[in-house]
Design a protein around this motif. Sequence first.
Motif: not given
Lengths: 294, 335
Positions: A190, A193-196, A199, B114, B121-122, B124-125, B127, B171
């Motif tokens: 996570s 993939s650049g999650t803050k 988060k 899910r 997710e990548p 969404d991150n 945006e 992903r």
Amino acid sequence: MSTNPLIPKDNVPIARHPAAEAWEMFRRNHAAMVALVVLSAIVLVAIFGPYIYPIDPFDMVWAPFSPPGVDGFILGTDYLGRDLLAAIIHGARVSILIGLAAALMSVFIGVTVGALAGFYRGWVEEVLMRITEFFQVLPTLLFSMVIVALFGASLPMITFAIGIVSWTAVARITRSEFLRIRELEYVTASRASGTKNSKLMFKVILPNALPPIIVQAALMVGSAILFEAGLSFLGLTDPNVVSWGQVIGSNRQYILDAGYTVTIPGIAIFVTVLAISLVGDGLNDALNPKLRQR
Amino acid sequence: MSDDPEVLLDVKDLTVRFGVKRGGLFGEPKYLYAVDDISFQIKRGKTLAIVGESGSGKTTAALAVARLVEAYKGTVDLDGTDFLTLEDEDLRQARAKMQFIFQDPYSSLNPRVRAEKIVREPLDNLESGAKEDRQQIVDKLFEAVGLHPEQQRLFPHQFSGGQRQRIGIARALATQPDLIICDEPVSALDVAVQAQILNLLRKLQTDFGLTFLFISHDLGVVQHMCDTIVVMYMGKVVEYADRLSLFNNPLHPYTVALLSAVPSVDKKRRAEMKRILIPGDPPDPLDLPKGCRFANRCPVAIERCKTEQPILNEVALGHQVACHLVDERAVSPLS
């Protein structure tokens, strides 16, 4: 591009939410199911009871020390001639409300402290864990008595006094779960993939750390009710609202002459706390994946 | 920064060290150099493999390149940006250009999310784009990696290992990265599934023009997948060559031993190749020898190997080796 021929299309399993599986596991624990029914009944009484049985528990309605079942008072009257059934029904509200609010408060403080300590490590962890240890070594009952005695015995203050001494266990559990989960590959994935950070902490790690926290929180509702009973037994309670511990405390001098005045609220506390513990145990079965295969 | 426009990833002097113990109040801090001064380049659309035994630092090197472990020094230049100097928000955005496929498909997917959301997710991150567009990309990715659209709503535990790894690959593809780092992507899978996943990776590489940094201990897999190979031992690069040179003419004694351990069904090759056993254990990573790190296990080590550390030398075109016993004639000391 074609889809994978090795997976027959009709063999795709249905999407089941983890919550549905947890409920399945919970239902297998019979003691927990019984406890859940009992607890639901108690909660219903706490919510609707005062409307169905609107006698003021502070009103002197009959002669003192009228035993249960006599003169139309199902649970009898206490030393001032107040209806005990009214006290139990109205007291349920206060006891459960304080139990829930105090548990909520400890979860909030505990999760915040534990999450920050476990996620950031380093000096943040050092400082937060030393503070946690400070609260752990305090004599809990004495400390909350001091708070209530100093700042007044209002319901919010009693809730605060209970919450402030019981969040440490949640903090430690949350931290240990965070320490374990932050090293797992899906957290690294996570992050990759650049999650803050915020988060990562609350949307990725926390949901996976929740099961033991939920169990602890459920058990804490029970211990908070006990704690409140202890405080009000000692007289540290809001004199304007009735609670189970307060009834025991005010009748304690007459324990030999009219035992039922302390036994009945005692049973109410016992049954409630036991039910909560059993439900907590059922939650543990339902949410702890290590026990799943049993 | 590299002058060659063909080069996508240029890693220079990458070093990763871990503090091991504080050694009391006045003790000297000790460091474990997991990756010690390694450099390599990958050209666009090509695949470079880092091979070595457990503990050789190959995975740490990969994590450091992706900035998932902090490097102590060095530069990681991806298409003109130094990854190691980026901070917070810039780094978060830059991560879209470099994605990671993990070793263990059982622990690399969040069990509470899910499949479709894991792949999304990548996006969404970052945006990027509208929500419907992101969903469309997810649909395409599911198709590209060979999963059914119906499977999007499932949770990870409802998939097999190979399917899970496909989700992991989808992903990694989501943000259209230039570079994908594959950290032993098939070592947790059984052999039949390994082949499927490797073929999928190769197909995706040609379809999307991907560049791979491939970490593996399986030389059979590497031979199938890679153009260039870096052999690591105890945090150091011992040999760095293109596939043909390495497999046809391995020079470093460690590489020769590694290759001799690859099982072969070819009778002739089996007869030619003598299995070379390397005795003993690797040295203590906290107390590394002064000379060559392989000297204590090397069958042909001489006195010089124990006192002087060999440096990486180009002995033939595109073939570098760190061994005192290999010179410009490019002949392995074991032959």
